[in-house]
Design an enzyme around this catalytic site. Sequence first.
Site, PDB file in Angstrom:
ATOM      1  N   GLU A  27     -48.938 -32.847  78.901  1.00 15.86           N
ATOM      2  CA  GLU A  27     -49.007 -31.579  78.178  1.00 15.86           C
ATOM      3  C   GLU A  27     -50.434 -31.375  77.670  1.00 15.86           C
ATOM      4  O   GLU A  27     -51.148 -32.344  77.403  1.00 15.86           O
ATOM      5  CB  GLU A  27     -48.027 -31.651  76.987  1.00 15.86           C
ATOM      6  CG  GLU A  27     -48.065 -30.421  76.096  1.00 15.86           C
ATOM      7  CD  GLU A  27     -46.900 -30.357  75.112  1.00 15.86           C
ATOM      8  OE1 GLU A  27     -46.076 -31.296  75.076  1.00 15.86           O
ATOM      9  OE2 GLU A  27     -46.822 -29.353  74.372  1.00 15.86           O
ATOM     10  N   ASN A  72     -44.184 -27.868  74.000  1.00 19.45           N
ATOM     11  CA  ASN A  72     -44.340 -26.760  73.048  1.00 19.45           C
ATOM     12  C   ASN A  72     -45.534 -25.878  73.409  1.00 19.45           C
ATOM     13  O   ASN A  72     -45.535 -24.680  73.145  1.00 19.45           O
ATOM     14  CB  ASN A  72     -44.510 -27.313  71.627  1.00 19.45           C
ATOM     15  CG  ASN A  72     -43.284 -28.084  71.158  1.00 19.45           C
ATOM     16  OD1 ASN A  72     -42.198 -27.927  71.699  1.00 19.45           O
ATOM     17  ND2 ASN A  72     -43.454 -28.922  70.160  1.00 19.45           N
ATOM     18  N   ASN A 172     -39.361 -24.129  77.478  1.00 21.46           N
ATOM     19  CA  ASN A 172     -39.297 -25.458  76.872  1.00 21.46           C
ATOM     20  C   ASN A 172     -38.604 -25.395  75.506  1.00 21.46           C
ATOM     21  O   ASN A 172     -38.951 -24.531  74.678  1.00 21.46           O
ATOM     22  CB  ASN A 172     -40.727 -25.996  76.655  1.00 21.46           C
ATOM     23  CG  ASN A 172     -40.727 -27.344  75.950  1.00 21.46           C
ATOM     24  OD1 ASN A 172     -40.316 -28.350  76.515  1.00 21.46           O
ATOM     25  ND2 ASN A 172     -41.160 -27.372  74.692  1.00 21.46           N
ATOM     26  N   GLU A 173     -37.624 -26.241  75.305  1.00 26.66           N
ATOM     27  CA  GLU A 173     -36.962 -26.423  73.994  1.00 26.66           C
ATOM     28  C   GLU A 173     -36.733 -25.093  73.273  1.00 26.66           C
ATOM     29  O   GLU A 173     -37.084 -24.953  72.093  1.00 26.66           O
ATOM     30  CB  GLU A 173     -37.770 -27.387  73.116  1.00 26.66           C
ATOM     31  CG  GLU A 173     -37.780 -28.792  73.682  1.00 26.66           C
ATOM     32  CD  GLU A 173     -38.304 -29.865  72.732  1.00 26.66           C
ATOM     33  OE1 GLU A 173     -38.891 -29.536  71.680  1.00 26.66           O
ATOM     34  OE2 GLU A 173     -38.121 -31.061  73.056  1.00 26.66           O
ATOM     35  N   TYR A 244     -35.705 -38.376  71.948  1.00 30.08           N
ATOM     36  CA  TYR A 244     -36.632 -39.407  71.449  1.00 30.08           C
ATOM     37  C   TYR A 244     -35.882 -40.234  70.408  1.00 30.08           C
ATOM     38  O   TYR A 244     -35.083 -39.702  69.642  1.00 30.08           O
ATOM     39  CB  TYR A 244     -37.845 -38.753  70.774  1.00 30.08           C
ATOM     40  CG  TYR A 244     -38.696 -37.922  71.705  1.00 30.08           C
ATOM     41  CD1 TYR A 244     -39.659 -38.507  72.512  1.00 30.08           C
ATOM     42  CD2 TYR A 244     -38.540 -36.533  71.769  1.00 30.08           C
ATOM     43  CE1 TYR A 244     -40.455 -37.745  73.369  1.00 30.08           C
ATOM     44  CE2 TYR A 244     -39.328 -35.758  72.621  1.00 30.08           C
ATOM     45  CZ  TYR A 244     -40.279 -36.369  73.415  1.00 30.08           C
ATOM     46  OH  TYR A 244     -41.058 -35.613  74.260  1.00 30.08           O
ATOM     47  N   GLU A 292     -37.724 -34.968  78.915  1.00 28.97           N
ATOM     48  CA  GLU A 292     -38.553 -35.615  77.879  1.00 28.97           C
ATOM     49  C   GLU A 292     -37.709 -36.733  77.295  1.00 28.97           C
ATOM     50  O   GLU A 292     -36.619 -36.479  76.768  1.00 28.97           O
ATOM     51  CB  GLU A 292     -38.940 -34.636  76.772  1.00 28.97           C
ATOM     52  CG  GLU A 292     -39.981 -33.632  77.184  1.00 28.97           C
ATOM     53  CD  GLU A 292     -40.505 -32.808  76.010  1.00 28.97           C
ATOM     54  OE1 GLU A 292     -40.576 -33.322  74.871  1.00 28.97           O
ATOM     55  OE2 GLU A 292     -40.830 -31.637  76.251  1.00 28.97           O
ATOM     56  N   GLN A 352     -44.875 -39.143  77.033  1.00 28.58           N
ATOM     57  CA  GLN A 352     -45.590 -38.501  78.125  1.00 28.58           C
ATOM     58  C   GLN A 352     -46.273 -39.592  78.950  1.00 28.58           C
ATOM     59  O   GLN A 352     -45.819 -40.733  78.902  1.00 28.58           O
ATOM     60  CB  GLN A 352     -46.558 -37.481  77.549  1.00 28.58           C
ATOM     61  CG  GLN A 352     -45.804 -36.337  76.805  1.00 28.58           C
ATOM     62  CD  GLN A 352     -46.664 -35.149  76.447  1.00 28.58           C
ATOM     63  OE1 GLN A 352     -47.773 -35.005  76.905  1.00 28.58           O
ATOM     64  NE2 GLN A 352     -46.133 -34.260  75.595  1.00 28.58           N
TER      65      GLN A 352
HETATM   66  O1  AHR Z   1     -43.588 -34.355  74.057  1.00 31.15           O
HETATM   67  C1  AHR Z   1     -44.055 -33.853  72.848  1.00 31.15           C
HETATM   68  C2  AHR Z   1     -43.282 -32.632  72.391  1.00 31.15           C
HETATM   69  O2  AHR Z   1     -41.959 -33.000  72.119  1.00 31.15           O
HETATM   70  C3  AHR Z   1     -43.144 -31.524  73.398  1.00 31.15           C
HETATM   71  O3  AHR Z   1     -44.216 -30.649  73.350  1.00 31.15           O
HETATM   72  C4  AHR Z   1     -41.892 -30.831  72.965  1.00 31.15           C
HETATM   73  O4  AHR Z   1     -41.220 -30.237  74.043  1.00 31.15           O
HETATM   74  C5  AHR Z   1     -41.079 -31.912  72.284  1.00 31.15           C
HETATM   75  O5  AHR Z   1     -40.618 -31.495  71.052  1.00 31.15           O
END
Ligand code: AHR
Length: 503
Positions: A27, A72, A172-173, A244, A292, A352
């Site tokens: 990103e 993001n 995204n999200e 995460y 992710e 990432q």
């Molecule tokens: O990977 C970091 C961030 O985590 C990304 O930009 C977003 O999609 C997620 O919240």
Amino acid sequence: MLKARFITDKDMCKAAVDRRIYSSFIEHLGRAVYGGIYEPGHPEADKNGFRKDVIDLIKELRVPYVRYPGGNFVSGYRWEDGIGPKDKRPQRLDAAWRTLEPNTFGLDEAVEWAKAADTELMMAVNLGTRGLEDAVNLLEYCNIDAPSSYAEMRRANGHEKPYGIKLWCLGNEMDGKWQTGHKTAEEYARIAAETARAMKRIDPSIELVACGSSGSNMPTFPEWERIVLTEAYDAVDYISMHQYYENYDGDTLSFLASSTDLDRFISTVETAADYAKAVARSGRTIGISLDEWNVWYHVRREDNKRMEDMPWTAAPPLCEEIYNVEDALVVGCMLITMLRHADRVKIACMAQLVNVIAPIMTRTGGGCWRQTIFYPFLHASLYGRGTVLESVSKSGLYECSKYGDVPYLESVAVLSESEEEVTVFAVNRSLSEDMDLSLDLRGFSKGSLIEHLELRHDNLGAINTEKEERVRPSARKDSTFSDGSGSIILRPASWNTIRIKVR
Ligand code: AHR
């Protein structure tokens, strides 16, 4: 000593592993691009400014796809800012990460870089501040071989042939309030479905990923999936999941059990997708793109605080997690869980790849190194391609505060593409006891140990640095396995890759 049994059978195939589960993510965030993969003037930079030392580490991981450009970031991104002569490209404010975006690395550079790194791009479109029209313009620029204006723009920028980008993320999200242009499920469902249909009219060969939930704890999960897929079932191919894990309170036994949550999360998304399939009277099954996933908490709160009044600078260090041994074990358990869902999880992107919550770290102007989490990913990517076999594992349980009773053993078996090797990936979650693992590989006439790789350290907090790789795998010399029996000891808090030659 704990006792455990792992039973599998040659004829009990669960699913082929889709190699795309070993994908990753770059990103425009922190030093992922600038100072990570791209650093003109660095002694290791090639003529395009791509760091060759970083590319070498990425190639080691055999990453088939890299999701780009966010995250993001994409929800406020104008892709045209990053094409054409570099001195004409505007600097912009990226509100998502409170960063100045110089745009000296953009779409055309990303495509070139992907070629150099032996990978392909999985492109995300901006459905935050933009929408359908820009998505199809971008697709035309990338994939169309007609004398049309965006395709001509690509040619004018020196790229005669279309890029043929096959995988696309519809935003995204979009379920998250932090997302620029955040939407309700109904709002997103409409824009995703309409954008998907328009994109497929331009290029029917592409595959599309709709945004699912940003985590298993999102208040809109799993209603979000039901609403989005009911609206867009015919138009999309995958639903995304992001996840995460963290260990803020130092509860390691719960942290090591995080994959039990991932397991439930995946199963629920499968159920929601199948519900939408029934509503759509469709014969087609939607796959999962876990695009992710990782551990993320060491610097997360600090970064969030820092970002509140950070001056606008380009590529400030952000999300630079330094991973330890227990993080690597959680990453290993997550990989095992994905493999166990190989029938539905078709794409997964470790988030990432470089510097930002990443297996690879660089020093701007300096060297690069492998973090602890590099190794479970490496082993799974190298030896976890082929067919996942159904298996039963029997080990004792322990109780943890977050997830209740959890097995000590997390494990899965993959029969290699050549069918001459079974690899068992196994984590012993016990913090204090060795585990005596008996492998029962049914239906294979012979089996002999190729190697047993182990990743562990006496200190669960041990990390790697540019100067010293303290945490690295080693081969267990005392493990034995031949003609179906032997002695495999999994040491406490260890990630294990047990490769058996079979016939
Ligand atoms: O990977 C970091 C961030 O985590 C990304 O930009 C977003 O999609 C997620 O919240």
